[in-house]
Write an enzyme that holds these catalytic residues in place. Sequence first.
Site, PDB file in Angstrom:
ATOM      1  N   ASP A  76      -9.899  15.419  -0.687  1.00  0.00           N
ATOM      2  CA  ASP A  76      -8.798  15.155   0.236  1.00  0.00           C
ATOM      3  C   ASP A  76      -7.435  15.255  -0.433  1.00  0.00           C
ATOM      4  OD1 ASP A  76     -10.554  14.814   2.323  1.00  0.00           O
ATOM      5  OD2 ASP A  76     -10.635  12.640   2.132  1.00  0.00           O
ATOM      6  N   ARG A  99      -5.194  -1.181  -4.905  1.00  0.00           N
ATOM      7  CA  ARG A  99      -4.222  -0.362  -4.178  1.00  0.00           C
ATOM      8  C   ARG A  99      -2.771  -0.794  -4.410  1.00  0.00           C
ATOM      9  NH1 ARG A  99      -7.942   2.851  -4.642  1.00  0.00           N
ATOM     10  NH2 ARG A  99      -9.077   3.657  -2.843  1.00  0.00           N
ATOM     11  N   ASP A 112      -6.774   1.441   3.520  1.00  0.00           N
ATOM     12  CA  ASP A 112      -5.907   1.844   2.419  1.00  0.00           C
ATOM     13  C   ASP A 112      -4.541   2.321   2.881  1.00  0.00           C
ATOM     14  OD1 ASP A 112      -7.637   1.149   0.429  1.00  0.00           O
ATOM     15  OD2 ASP A 112      -8.462   3.144   0.143  1.00  0.00           O
ATOM     16  N   SER A 152     -18.721   7.938   0.605  1.00  0.00           N
ATOM     17  CA  SER A 152     -17.343   7.788   0.163  1.00  0.00           C
ATOM     18  C   SER A 152     -17.359   6.691  -0.885  1.00  0.00           C
ATOM     19  CB  SER A 152     -16.439   7.416   1.341  1.00  0.00           C
ATOM     20  OG  SER A 152     -15.135   7.117   0.891  1.00  0.00           O
TER      21      SER A 152
END
Length: 420
Positions: A18, A98, A127, A181
């Site tokens: 991605d 994050r 996220d 994922s």
Amino acid sequence: MPKKAVHKVVLAYSGGLDTSNIVPWLIENYGCEVICFTADIGQGGEFNQMEEKALASGASQFVLRDLKAEFAESYLYPLIHSGAVYEGKYLLGTALARPLIAAHQVAVAQELGADALAHGGTGKGNDQVRFELTYMALDPTLTVISPWREWDIRTRADALAYARAHNIPVPATAGEKRVYSRDRNLWHYAHEGGPLEEAWDAPDEEMYLLSASPENALDKAAYVTLDFNNGNPTAVDGEALSPLEMIQRLNSLGAMHGIGRADLVESRLVGLKSHGVYETPAGTILTAAHRELESLVLDKDTLHFKAGAALKYAELIYNGLWFSPLRESLDAFFDSTQTPVSGTIRLKLYKGNIIPVGRKSPNSLYRDEYATFGLDDVYDQQESQGFTNVFGLHLKVRALNRLTPGGKIPKPDFTRFKRD
């Protein structure tokens, strides 16, 4: 809606399909320079190859920062202090990483004169919020670009086709079947998507990449002692370790004994449910040991209030509110509770189980001479009758109200207390 003009974008870059696609997409759709920023937070991988891929995809620059030590000391140790666990199982590995990544991404943008930030968070995930709330808290003047909310790529097949059309290397094994994922860092290995989208099916053992299954774990138990000073884990079996070394050591030890697997359906911030599986060996061991030590040294009211505050703390982290006044205030509270949390905990690790087998602290509130059922000088057992009568008075009044005829309680006779 016309796109806002930007000149230089710093992209949070993982090197996966991605974010690799995002590089040429930004250039095509915004006509901007793209700088790829990668944080080393313990995910492993070949960073040299990642840089080559980023530059081959069209990025003008690749910036790598080693944040493992900062992650351990400034994010994971405060988490241990709090005792926070999201929905009873999730030790917040991805959620806590994050804001660290995003904070350094903002710093890189400021250092290099960028006017925009971009990330690869999807429109259904958590996220996107975690990245963007951090951007907002640290530099709201920067434009934020979220390709997943703009582009036409919707499936893995679309992503693979886009990558091939732009000469982005795709692994030979990459197919169009459902795949996991994954997210890895110093604290955990997370697995979502693919076969896990069916909540009824048990995960395949091949999915796990860090820990042994309890069935296949070592047949001999391991005994480990953990020393704490003011709530901070400082030593394993008497050997002083830095926060980074501590987590790395316990990850290896716990993984061999099948420690730290968690399978849960969690409540995403955006309102959806998701099925995730996490492997967090060191985090599970440290959280268990810290909890045992707190039970020894904290008074009941502090311990119980802290447990409630930990639920809110977990929610703040999960929802991306690390850089918020409430999180900072809660940290101040948690830090104040950790002053007496010093001592040693001994644990037995065996086939997925963590069994406390020893506790000691110079600040222990447990004293065997007080807890004994025998006679002592601190607690007169006869005094418990008056305490019980007062403590249960509301129950007595309720029962009298229910049992007396007509629900009326006879008026008490106080004449016997009158003085002559």
